[in-house]
Design a protein around this motif. Structure first.
Motif, PDB file in Angstrom:
ATOM      1  N   GLY A 200       0.792  -1.225   0.000  1.00 30.18           N
ATOM      2  CA  GLY A 200       0.000   0.000   0.000  1.00 30.18           C
ATOM      3  C   GLY A 200       0.820   1.267   0.000  1.00 30.18           C
ATOM      4  O   GLY A 200       0.288   2.356   0.261  1.00 30.18           O
ATOM      5  N   ILE A 201       2.121   1.162  -0.313  1.00 35.71           N
ATOM      6  CA  ILE A 201       2.965   2.359  -0.328  1.00 35.71           C
ATOM      7  C   ILE A 201       2.689   3.187  -1.575  1.00 35.71           C
ATOM      8  O   ILE A 201       2.693   4.415  -1.529  1.00 35.71           O
ATOM      9  N   VAL A 202       2.449   2.530  -2.705  1.00 34.48           N
ATOM     10  CA  VAL A 202       2.116   3.239  -3.942  1.00 34.48           C
ATOM     11  C   VAL A 202       0.921   2.562  -4.591  1.00 34.48           C
ATOM     12  O   VAL A 202       0.666   1.373  -4.373  1.00 34.48           O
ATOM     13  N   GLY A 203       0.212   3.348  -5.426  1.00 31.32           N
ATOM     14  CA  GLY A 203      -0.929   2.826  -6.166  1.00 31.32           C
ATOM     15  C   GLY A 203      -0.833   3.225  -7.622  1.00 31.32           C
ATOM     16  O   GLY A 203       0.195   3.731  -8.087  1.00 31.32           O
ATOM     17  N   GLU A 204      -1.928   3.039  -8.361  1.00 22.22           N
ATOM     18  CA  GLU A 204      -1.901   3.295  -9.799  1.00 22.22           C
ATOM     19  C   GLU A 204      -1.633   4.756 -10.112  1.00 22.22           C
ATOM     20  O   GLU A 204      -0.979   5.078 -11.104  1.00 22.22           O
ATOM     21  N   GLU A 205      -2.114   5.657  -9.246  1.00 26.69           N
ATOM     22  CA  GLU A 205      -1.879   7.079  -9.512  1.00 26.69           C
ATOM     23  C   GLU A 205      -0.390   7.411  -9.491  1.00 26.69           C
ATOM     24  O   GLU A 205       0.083   8.295 -10.212  1.00 26.69           O
ATOM     25  N   TYR A 206       0.361   6.683  -8.668  1.00 23.75           N
ATOM     26  CA  TYR A 206       1.808   6.905  -8.625  1.00 23.75           C
ATOM     27  C   TYR A 206       2.441   6.518  -9.957  1.00 23.75           C
ATOM     28  O   TYR A 206       3.305   7.233 -10.491  1.00 23.75           O
ATOM     29  N   PHE A 207       2.005   5.397 -10.532  1.00 21.56           N
ATOM     30  CA  PHE A 207       2.579   4.953 -11.798  1.00 21.56           C
ATOM     31  C   PHE A 207       2.141   5.858 -12.949  1.00 21.56           C
ATOM     32  O   PHE A 207       2.885   6.046 -13.907  1.00 21.56           O
ATOM     33  N   ASP A 208       0.924   6.440 -12.848  1.00 24.74           N
ATOM     34  CA  ASP A 208       0.516   7.429 -13.845  1.00 24.74           C
ATOM     35  C   ASP A 208       1.458   8.631 -13.812  1.00 24.74           C
ATOM     36  O   ASP A 208       1.880   9.142 -14.858  1.00 24.74           O
ATOM     37  N   LEU A 209       1.778   9.078 -12.606  1.00 22.16           N
ATOM     38  CA  LEU A 209       2.731  10.185 -12.461  1.00 22.16           C
ATOM     39  C   LEU A 209       4.105   9.793 -12.999  1.00 22.16           C
ATOM     40  O   LEU A 209       4.777  10.587 -13.663  1.00 22.16           O
ATOM     41  N   ALA A 210       4.510   8.570 -12.691  1.00 24.40           N
ATOM     42  CA  ALA A 210       5.831   8.107 -13.132  1.00 24.40           C
ATOM     43  C   ALA A 210       5.905   8.077 -14.663  1.00 24.40           C
ATOM     44  O   ALA A 210       6.935   8.437 -15.249  1.00 24.40           O
TER      45      ALA A 210
END
Length: 671
Positions: A200-210
């Protein structure tokens, strides 16, 4: 994720139900060999969507029709089922109000396992993943990954869970392997990469940003690569403007326009208008033509001198290389005396005394030849030195030839003008041509304007920074570091309760989330990895310490996004003390197993160690519940039974099934 295992069961070929109930906390299935204890783990894995059917072949596989697992969530139970030998999976949600009567519902096999609830394996994994919040469709940080590889990166799924939930008999005390199915490197790498998502440290929104961040970085890089090229285009255009103006001045004897080449580049449209409006004027008294031509001729002469000198140096360098190579080959081919013995004894002509001097000198000569040959074998170093000099001279020659070509190109219109004047006597024509060349060059600049790369570079730099700042808010690195520290702190605490060998006390186990390596930190500079620790007990306790610490974190982070439920299976953890291949007794008899293992003299210590292990696991479940509000579920399949646990703990309270007189599948009366 708050859920626990409620049942593991089988529907046999006569539609009879065989099942084991489970509860939060410690659960024990005890029994003799070949009764189905180890099959419990494989059935669970199979029903969780494993692509392989690894259920041990025997009575269970011969008589089973459907395998099922029941998971209890807060407001419903989830029944996972799978027919033997198929990739069709059963998934059915049942309200919690019917949980207590669930077995009765399942006993109506035909009605409960309705074909409508069966889906293909891939769809089953996706659907089951939604219950655990594992729904990411794309975790590619590189937007070109799919184009380059033809597929997206593997996303986390419930198939990531078994590595953290299953400790099989051949794994629970293994010194070479820690996690289930990590023998395949790509699965290990995926598990490490997915762990921050599952926690739960990162989710899909993090990968969208990445992905956006990588797109911005690529665009910035593209522009930065174009800037030097555009600078070259600009320099080339300004040089052309300058040549045209210089040629016009030499031919006409007067400047065409007051603007500099840089000003013409910066404001091409006004510059073109002024050039076109300016008529050609010839100053017959000007000496600019001769000055220009003589200057170019002088430059040409200087360059020719440099070129001839460099060509001479190149010949010398090549000759030196050839000489070194030839000399080395010639000298190394010379015969070397194999012996320094002289044919006749050396006698002094004056006193007739024997002398060793000639032989000594002969030996020195032989040594000298050996030394010379050795040195000449190293002549490649000398040749390389000459080779470097040759390459440098060749580079210099190319540069001189390029300059000479430019000078000759500048001389060409002037020499042509002299010939033209002799033939046509027309003074204005050449100057007019120089003016026309300048007009065409400026038009080219207008028609193909350079993009404003400086402004674009500034924009994308700001965009990259803004996205990086947004990603930094997730504090991925610091969160992973905190998680790793929490795991290691818990391992130090739990490790003190297990009976590690004295050489590893006080035990200080460390786990690295970047590599998933486990080791004992002996001192500041010494890491003792699991494979080097020695003793099955050390390997067992290292596994237990790590996995209990991980499941503590699963429980502690259940409300903050952790996807993995704290359910851990341990198969035969007592094997390091009772490694008997066959336990066929009607009750657990450690003294018999000790004889088989030739450990009679250690029986009492072994019983104490096994008892202590069960005490620690039971207390761990209780303590974790008190500290986190979530009770982990530990399911142990083992021979051990009737242990005398510490005060307040009764072994029988944790036993969910005893298979001494029967196995998982009970005998069925003949039809």
């Amino acid at each position: 994720m708050k859920c626990f295992l409620k049942y593991i069961g089988i529907v046999d070929t006569r539609d009879k139900i065989h099942y084991v109930p489970f509860y939060p906390g410690l659960n024990v299935i005890t029994g003799k060999s070949s009764t189905g204890k180890s099959a419990i783990l494989e059935i669970f894995d199979y029903c969780m969507g494993s692509s392989e059917d690894t259920i041990p072949v025997g009575v269970i596989t011969d008589r089973s029709k459907i395998f099922f697992v029941v998971l209890q969530f807060a407001s419903f139970v989830l029944v996972l089922g799978r027919n033997a030998g198929t990739n069709k999976c059963f998934l059915r949600e049942v309200p919690s109000a019917q949980a207590d009567s669930l077995i009765a519902l399942i006993e109506s096999v035909g009605a409960f396992f309705d074909p409508r609830y069966y889906v293909p394996l891939a769809d089953f994994i996706k659907s089951l993943g939604r219950y655990f919040g594992v729904t990411l469709e794309n975790i590619d940080e590189d937007p070109l990954h799919k184009e380059l590889t033809g597929k997206k990166s593997e996303t986390p799924s419930i198939r990531s869970f078994p590595s953290f939930m299953l400790q099989h008999q051949n794994l629970v005390a293994n010194k070479h392997a820690i996690f289930y199915r990590f023998d395949q490197k790509h699965k290990r790498d995926q598990a490490i990469e997915h762990f921050k998502i599952l926690m739960g440290i990162v989710g899909e929104e993090y990968f969208d940003l990445a992905k956006e961040h990588n797109v911005a970085k690529q665009e910035l890089r593209r522009i930065q690569l174009q800037i030097p090229k555009q600078d070259m285009v600009k320099a080339s255009a300004i040089a052309l403007f300058s040549d045209c103006l210089s040629e016009y001045l030499a031919l006409a004897g007067t400047p065409l326009i007051e603007l500099t080449p840089e000003e013409m580049w910066k404001n091409p449209k006004p510059a073109l208008r002024k050039v076109m409006e300016r008529s050609v004027r010839i100053d017959g008294l000007s000496d600019e033509f001769e000055k220009k031509r003589n200057g170019l001729l002088d430059t040409k002469a200087e360059l020719m001198i440099k070129l001839r000198s460099a060509q001479g140096d190149l010949r010398l360098a090549k000759s030196s290389i050839d000489s070194a190579s030839g000399f080395g080959l010639t000298m190394t081919s010379l015969p070397i005396p194999s012996s320094s013995a002289l044919e006749e004894a050396a006698i002094c002509p004056f006193c007739d005394a024997h002398s060793d001097t000639p032989e000594d000198e002969a030996n020195k000569l032989s040594d000298a030849i050996h030394w010379l040959n050795k040195e000449l074998k190293l002549s490649s170093y000398a040749r390389e030195s000459f080779g470097e000099e040759r390459r440098s001279i060749e580079k210099e020659i190319k540069a001189i030839e390029a300059q000479l070509k430019e000078v000759q190109n500048s001389l060409k219109p002037l020499d042509e003008e002299i010939t033209r004047l002799k033939l046509s006597k027309n003074v204005d024509e050449s100057a007019q041509r120089a003016k026309f060349r300048l007009e065409e060059a400026i038009k080219q600049r207008i028609e193909k304007p350079p993009s404003d790369l400086v402004d674009s570079e500034a924009y994308w730099k700001a965009r990259v920074k803004a996205l990086a700042d947004e990603m930094a808010e997730y504090q991925v690195a610091s969160e992973l570091e905190k998680l790793q520290n929490d795991i290691n702190d818990k391992m130090r605490q739990l490790g003190q309760n297990f009976d590690f060998e004295e050489a590893y006390k006080p035990v200080d186990l460390r786990f690295d989330l970047e590599t998933f390596d486990l080791w004992h930190q002996k001192d500041k500079d010494t890491k003792v990895y699991l494979r080097s620790m020695g003793s099955g007990a050390n390997w067992l306790y290292s596994h237990l310490t790590l996995f209990m610490s991980l499941h503590y974190q699963f429980a502690a982070r259940a409300d903050s996004g952790c996807k993995i439920p704290p359910i851990l299976f341990l198969d035969q953890p007592t094997q390091v003390y009772f490694p008997a291949a066959l336990d066929a007794g009607k009750k657990f008899a450690p003294e018999v197993l000790a004889i088989q293992a030739n450990r009679q003299d250690k029986l009492e210590d072994d019983i104490d160690a096994v008892t202590s292990m069960f005490n620690q696991i039971a207390n761990f479940c209780t303590d974790t519940h008190q500290q986190t509000g979530v009770m982990p579920q530990m399911i142990i399949c083992d021979h051990a039974d009737n242990l005398d646990l510490e005060e307040g703990l009764e072994f029988s309270d944790y036993v969910r099934a005893t298979w001494r007189t029967r196995g998982f599948i009970a005998e069925v009366e003949p039809a």
